[in-house]
Design a protein around this motif. Structure first.
Motif, PDB file in Angstrom:
ATOM      1  N   GLU A 486       0.851  -1.191   0.000  1.00 64.17           N
ATOM      2  CA  GLU A 486       0.000   0.000   0.000  1.00 64.17           C
ATOM      3  C   GLU A 486       0.888   1.243   0.000  1.00 64.17           C
ATOM      4  O   GLU A 486       1.960   1.247   0.599  1.00 64.17           O
ATOM      5  CB  GLU A 486      -0.925   0.026   1.216  1.00 64.17           C
ATOM      6  N   GLU A 488       0.556   5.488   0.667  1.00 68.88           N
ATOM      7  CA  GLU A 488      -0.289   6.559   1.187  1.00 68.88           C
ATOM      8  C   GLU A 488       0.401   7.906   0.975  1.00 68.88           C
ATOM      9  O   GLU A 488       1.630   8.001   1.052  1.00 68.88           O
ATOM     10  CB  GLU A 488      -0.560   6.371   2.683  1.00 68.88           C
ATOM     11  N   TYR A 490       0.415  11.994   2.222  1.00 71.14           N
ATOM     12  CA  TYR A 490      -0.016  12.946   3.236  1.00 71.14           C
ATOM     13  C   TYR A 490       0.614  14.308   2.955  1.00 71.14           C
ATOM     14  O   TYR A 490       1.699  14.411   2.365  1.00 71.14           O
ATOM     15  CB  TYR A 490       0.412  12.501   4.635  1.00 71.14           C
ATOM     16  N   ALA A 502      -4.577  13.642   4.766  1.00 73.08           N
ATOM     17  CA  ALA A 502      -4.434  12.550   3.804  1.00 73.08           C
ATOM     18  C   ALA A 502      -4.801  13.027   2.403  1.00 73.08           C
ATOM     19  O   ALA A 502      -5.778  13.754   2.215  1.00 73.08           O
ATOM     20  CB  ALA A 502      -5.314  11.378   4.202  1.00 73.08           C
ATOM     21  N   ASN A 505      -4.623   7.215  -1.436  1.00 72.82           N
ATOM     22  CA  ASN A 505      -3.786   6.026  -1.305  1.00 72.82           C
ATOM     23  C   ASN A 505      -4.138   5.038  -2.411  1.00 72.82           C
ATOM     24  O   ASN A 505      -5.159   5.195  -3.110  1.00 72.82           O
ATOM     25  CB  ASN A 505      -3.991   5.371   0.065  1.00 72.82           C
ATOM     26  N   HIS A 511       1.699   4.229  -7.579  1.00 70.58           N
ATOM     27  CA  HIS A 511       0.604   5.162  -7.306  1.00 70.58           C
ATOM     28  C   HIS A 511       0.816   6.417  -8.141  1.00 70.58           C
ATOM     29  O   HIS A 511       1.945   6.900  -8.273  1.00 70.58           O
ATOM     30  CB  HIS A 511       0.573   5.536  -5.814  1.00 70.58           C
ATOM     31  N   LYS A 532       6.614   0.721   7.727  1.00 65.73           N
ATOM     32  CA  LYS A 532       6.386   1.937   6.959  1.00 65.73           C
ATOM     33  C   LYS A 532       7.697   2.661   6.661  1.00 65.73           C
ATOM     34  O   LYS A 532       8.533   2.818   7.537  1.00 65.73           O
ATOM     35  CB  LYS A 532       5.451   2.885   7.714  1.00 65.73           C
TER      36      LYS A 532
END
Length: 550
Positions: A486, A488, A490, A502, A505, A511, A532
């Motif tokens: 995944e 993400e 921010y 946010a 994601n 991405h 992470k």
């Protein structure tokens, strides 16, 4: 199921399953999904009748039968290119075709000639036997010749056949598309009367030959050339109509109580003919007017019933604004005496019962309504201008860099806020170069591409074109994180509680998103322990930022 729906299902069944003509070939059904399919027959929208008929027929489709579905006019208003092979021809497609038909929108033009050509090409008609079944409720609106296409496909094909179902067409309209079927050796089936359509099926289905049928007894020769010669006029005292204005004549046997009995036949135009001696009910239909009479026929006498329709002709042309061209995509709805409603597109000419007619024209988000009183025998012509202006919207990352993605969301609101501080939502569309027809006034357009959005006010004036360009002040971030499950995004700056905003994601190793210009943190999550790893990144307006997370 209503009579018309049952007939429609029977027609499609006959074309799909009749033997031997269609037993071995691959077939594509071309379905008219234009806006005129919202018109009604027997109180039910034609598009619903078509969906129900397909659903009924496909329940008994043989598992090995190769069938496909093509549609036109289902995605865009006013486009002659809106043609799509929704379900490719293959065995076992019944459920897929039913689901596809149920989900179609009906809103565009009628490029039926191009659609039949594309269906033939999808079936490789120059190499294999192929059949196309066209179901249309309108005529060609994209400057093409279906008659010429029929000759061309028949000449070039190995064994090509087109069948045409005229869905609610007049006799004159039917002749304009029947040639497509006739020029390929196919059938044209005209669907104009709910009660008589089942009989039409009997005349068009390829039936298996019976074993030495007994010859029908020869009819007794009539002592007159024609024993039934009806006439009609629009108004009392007006001359009889001797030309074809789209009239039809439906003959029923009369029951003892004077009600309609068994259906006998349907004829068209300035008709005269013969009927076996007896008592009948003859129904005259022109446009949206219907009159009937009890008629008695004899072998040696002429029955000449005369019909006074008490009707007039209404001609309406829709315009976006005064002096503009006819708006082909405009909807014209006429409410006429007897609580009837008829819908046309762009322009119309039809016969209606005398009395008050309420005409409503819609162009985009604009509406205009006029009432006229139509007298028997009168022709009224109306050019109705809705009074809208055209707006073309686009979004830009920065000045000069246009957003060309289909993922762009464009929403139009009225500028004035309600008491609760909210604006009234007017319309929503997707992609660049979106066009809106809007009444005059002040508006706000909001464009959104992924996580970046911006809005701009604008004013619409009647008959004028307005270009509204919204600058997102955004760039594109592309992330590659090998082994991540995944990713993400921010904002880099934390709020007073230490939290970061946010910005989307995605799951996997890559991405990509459009973001407002600024500083961000990219977080990659890996492994069962959700380890992470984060790195900072800056997105600049009008630029692409590519980062790899180690």
């Amino acid at each position: 199921m209503p009579i018309f729906a049952r007939w429609m299902a029977a027609v499609v069944t006959a074309l799909l399953f009749s033997a031997p003509a269609l037993a071995a070939d691959r077939t594509i059904v071309v379905l008219d999904a234009s806006g005129s399919m919202w018109g009604q027959i027997d109180g039910k929208p034609k598009l619903e009748i078509a969906r129900q008929s397909l659903r009924t027929v496909l329940q008994s489709l043989p598992a090995d039968r190769e069938l496909g579905l093509m549609a036109y006019g289902h995605r865009q208003k006013g486009s002659c290119e809106d043609i799509e092979l929704v379900v490719p021809p293959a065995a076992g497609t019944a459920d897929a075709i039913t689901a596809a038909a149920d989900s179609l929108k009906f809103l565009g033009k009628t490029p039926l000639t191009a659609a039949v050509r594309q269906a033939a090409e999808a079936l490789k008609y120059t190499e294999e036997k192929a059949t196309v079944i066209l179901i249309t409720d309108g005529l060609e609106t994209c400057n093409a010749d279906p008659c010429a296409l029929g000759k061309e496909l028949k000449a070039a094909g190995v064994d090509f056949t087109a069948h045409v179902v005229g869905f609610g067409l007049t006799a004159d309209e039917g002749r304009q598309v029947a040639c497509l079927a006739e020029n390929t050796g196919g059938k044209y089936i005209q669907a104009t009367d709910a009660a008589g359509l089942e009989e039409a099926l009997k005349q068009t289905v390829v039936e298996k030959p019976a074993a030495e049928p007994k010859p029908a007894p020869a009819p007794e020769p009539a002592k007159v050339e024609f024993n039934l010669m009806p006439t009609l006029t629009l108004a009392e005292g007006s001359p009889d109509i001797t030309t074809d204005i789209g009239q039809s004549w439906v003959l029923y046997k009369a029951n003892a109580d004077g009600s309609r009995g068994d259906y006998v036949s349907t004829e068209y135009g300035a008709w005269k003919g013969n009927a076996e001696p007896g008592k009948y009910i003859l129904v005259a239909k022109v446009g949206h007017v219907e009159r009937d009479q009890v008629v008695s026929t004899e072998a040696d006498k002429v029955a000449a019933p005369h019909y006074v329709l008490d009707a007039g002709t209404l001609i309406v042309r829709a315009h976006a604004s005064e002096g503009s061209e006819i708006a082909d995509g405009a909807a014209i709805q006429v409410k006429y005496p007897g609580e009837g409603t008829a819908t046309y597109y762009g322009q119309m000419q039809a016969v209606f019962p005398a009395g008050e007619q309420e005409i409503t024209v819609e162009v985009g988000e604009g509406t205009a309504t006029e009432k006229v009183t139509l007298k028997a025998g009168e022709t009224i012509e109306k050019d109705i201008a809705v009074g809208v202006g055209k707006v073309v919207t686009n979004a830009f990352y920065v000045e000069g860099k246009k957003v060309d993605s289909g993922g762009l969301v464009v929403r139009v609101f009225k500028a004035e806020k309600n008491l609760d501080g909210q604006r009234e939502d007017v319309s929503t569309s997707y992609g660049p170069d979106q066009k809106f027809d809007l009444p005059p006034g002040n508006y706000v357009v909001m464009t959104k591409m992924d996580e970046a959005s911006a809005e701009s006010p604008f004013t619409v004036k009647v008959g004028e074109k307005t270009d509204v360009n919204v600058v997102l002040n955004a760039g594109v971030l592309s992330v590659d994180a090998k082994g991540a499950k995944e990713i993400e995004i921010y904002g880099a700056k934390k709020d007073i509680e230490g939290k970061r905003q946010a910005f989307g994601n995605s799951y996997g190793e890559t991405h990509q998103s459009t973001l407002p210009a600024g500083d961000y943190v990219v977080v990659a999550i890996r492994g069962d322990d959700n380890v992470k790893t984060e790195i900072p990144v800056t997105v600049k307006a009008g630029e692409r930022a590519e980062v790899s997370v180690p």
